[in-house]
Motif scaffolding. Structure first.
Motif, PDB file in Angstrom:
ATOM      1  N   CYS A   1       0.845  -1.200   0.000  1.00 23.01           N
ATOM      2  CA  CYS A   1       0.000   0.000   0.000  1.00 23.01           C
ATOM      3  C   CYS A   1       0.876   1.244   0.000  1.00 23.01           C
ATOM      4  N   PRO A   2       0.830   2.074  -1.030  1.00 23.29           N
ATOM      5  CA  PRO A   2       1.664   3.278  -1.072  1.00 23.29           C
ATOM      6  C   PRO A   2       1.437   4.227   0.099  1.00 23.29           C
ATOM      7  N   SER A   3       0.232   4.212   0.687  1.00 21.90           N
ATOM      8  CA  SER A   3      -0.046   5.118   1.805  1.00 21.90           C
ATOM      9  C   SER A   3       0.101   4.436   3.162  1.00 21.90           C
ATOM     10  N   GLU A   4       0.562   3.179   3.172  1.00 21.66           N
ATOM     11  CA  GLU A   4       0.929   2.461   4.397  1.00 21.66           C
ATOM     12  C   GLU A   4      -0.226   2.327   5.385  1.00 21.66           C
ATOM     13  N   ILE A   5      -1.417   2.088   4.877  1.00 21.11           N
ATOM     14  CA  ILE A   5      -2.572   1.863   5.748  1.00 21.11           C
ATOM     15  C   ILE A   5      -2.398   0.539   6.485  1.00 21.11           C
ATOM     16  N   ASP A   6      -2.730   0.509   7.768  1.00 23.65           N
ATOM     17  CA  ASP A   6      -2.688  -0.726   8.555  1.00 23.65           C
ATOM     18  C   ASP A   6      -3.935  -1.538   8.196  1.00 23.65           C
ATOM     19  N   ILE A   7      -3.833  -2.271   7.104  1.00 24.71           N
ATOM     20  CA  ILE A   7      -4.993  -2.965   6.539  1.00 24.71           C
ATOM     21  C   ILE A   7      -5.566  -4.023   7.470  1.00 24.71           C
ATOM     22  N   PRO A   8      -4.751  -4.911   8.054  1.00 28.84           N
ATOM     23  CA  PRO A   8      -5.340  -5.905   8.970  1.00 28.84           C
ATOM     24  C   PRO A   8      -6.100  -5.278  10.131  1.00 28.84           C
TER      25      PRO A   8
END
Length: 450
Positions: free
Chosen positions: A51-58
């Motif tokens: 993710c280019p914006s480094e979202i904490d997806i989990p």
């Protein structure tokens, strides 16, 4: 702006509006519940790295699974304040979803991260703004351009306690989100609502209809503000360099998309019966599919190389094929065909091939009958001629910046599509605006301590 005839009659407004509803319907609560349960909540999640914006997806998916929609949205916005837009337009199929470990499981299908992100940002109901501003620093920053990079930078700087003023040349803020994305991807007034959400933090003043080089100068902004961030995007369009290219029926795809997005009644648009689109990126796909939805009978997208070299993702190419857009590759624009009255009749193409890695012309040519040609062959940086200092910062058609997004001009930073950093993606622009804000903030704080 109008095309030359022949034109066709299109469906009533209501039917057209239905054709421009969401291309990907949002998840229902039940679907979001089931999809969020599929996430394995990986400790070292490859989706986050992609993710280019480094979202904490989990973390945000886990919050959805536990019915904490506001917590999920807060996690998304803390990394990407335009998370709602990116959930709609980000090519997740080649980023986070391509990296999802579920691709290696028996079902060979990633978690639908983009749709889950949209579910969270669409359904979160905050009491007030989800973020607060730090104490006022007394510093003022000017941002030129209210697109994704500029808005992201403004929000992060305001959170740090700085006063921010945005100068936008158009009458509406939003940049590409407002004017340049296919109407079926960004429906209704979503872009405007997202701008209002960002401005709701406070500490941000927006000036629209204010252009650099016309209404404000870089020298004046440098003198009045503690820092300047340029997020001016790419305003120009490359030319085909063919005779008769100045015909009304030969248009820039971005101009038509802008007109389409701003139209209050789609029935008022001029729609060609047969159209040719030159290009191979997402803009080319967007204009081709929208023409089909508006009622064009034949739309042909033409590209000088092979399908594997198209910058539009396989997913986008599949959308074009689903719209019955014809895609012709290995074809170079050769000549615009006009009749004795100077009306466009068609376009001639020359076949191409690769020879030891070099694109070469072949002897064969062919023609496509059309009433309009739309150019989607790339956009270019356009700077005011009176901004001589800024013109000196251009190399290979983009502004030169260092790793901290600084130009060689004192106090002036830049980010987004106007620089050569990263890919020309909305999510990349958002990330660059955020990172530039952090760099500006650090510089101002260090200056105070010096």
């Amino acid at each position: 702006m109008s095309l030359q005839p022949p034109l066709i009659s299109i469906s009533p407004t209501r039917e057209l509006n239905e054709l421009f509803s969401d291309i990907h319907p949002p998840l229902t609560p039940r679907q979001a519940e089931l999809e969020s349960a599929r996430c394995l909540y990986c400790y070292d999640a490859p989706c986050v790295k992609a993710c280019p914006s480094e979202i904490d997806i989990p973390s945000f998916i886990n919050a959805i699974h536990h019915d904490n929609i506001e917590g999920a949205a807060q996690t998304i916005y803390s990394s990407n304040i335009l998370g709602g837009t990116c959930a709609r337009v980000c090519p997740t199929e080649i980023l986070c979803e391509q990296s999802c470990v579920r691709n290696k499981e028996a079902e060979c299908a990633p978690v639908l991260i983009g749709l889950l992100q949209r579910y969270a940002t669409d359904h979160a109901q905050f009491e007030g703004h989800p973020f607060s501003r730090e104490p006022d620093t007394g510093k003022r920053i000017a941002i030129v351009g209210a697109g994704p990079a500029g808005l992201s930078c403004a929000h992060r700087l305001s959170m740090k306690g700085h006063q921010v003023e945005i100068f936008e040349a158009h009458e509406k803020a939003g940049g590409l989100n407002e004017y340049g994305i296919a109407r079926y991807k960004m429906t209704h007034d979503f872009a405007a609502k997202e701008v209002d959400f960002i401005l709701g933090l406070g500490g941000i003043t927006l000036h629209t209809g204010t252009a650099l080089g016309r209404d404000v100068s870089l020298v004046d902004l440098q003198a009045e503000f503690d820092a300047v961030f340029l997020a001016i995007g790419l305003q120009g369009t490359r030319h085909l360099m063919l005779d008769n290219e100045d015909l009304d029926s030969v248009q820039n795809a971005v101009d038509y998309i802008r007109e389409l997005r701003q139209a209050s009644d789609l029935c008022e648009l001029d729609v060609p019966k047969r159209a040719v689109v030159i290009g191979a990126g997402n803009t080319a796909i967007d204009i081709a599919c929208q023409l089909k939805r508006l009622g064009s009978e034949d739309v042909t997208l033409v590209y000088r190389r092979g399908a594997e070299s198209m910058s539009a993702t396989g997913h986008e190419q599949a959308i074009a094929k689903a719209h019955e857009v014809q895609i012709k590759t290995w074809s170079k624009p050769e000549r615009l065909l006009v009749d004795e009255a100077g009306m466009l009749m068609g376009m001639e193409f020359r076949s191409t091939t690769l020879d030891q890695g070099e694109l070469i012309d072949l002897d064969t040519t062919y023609s496509i009958h059309c009433d309009a040609v739309f150019k989607a062959v790339g956009q270019t940086l356009v700077l005011p001629e009176n901004e001589t200092d800024l013109l000196s910062q251009v190399k290979s058609g983009k502004l030169v910046v260092n790793s901290e997004f600084q130009t060689a001009i004192p106090k002036v930073y830049a980010g987004g599509d106007c620089t050569a950093i990263g890919q020309d993606l909305t999510v990349e622009a958002v990330q660059q605006g955020k990172r530039a804000a952090e760099a500006i903030h650090s510089s101002l704080i260090l200056a105070d301590k010096a």
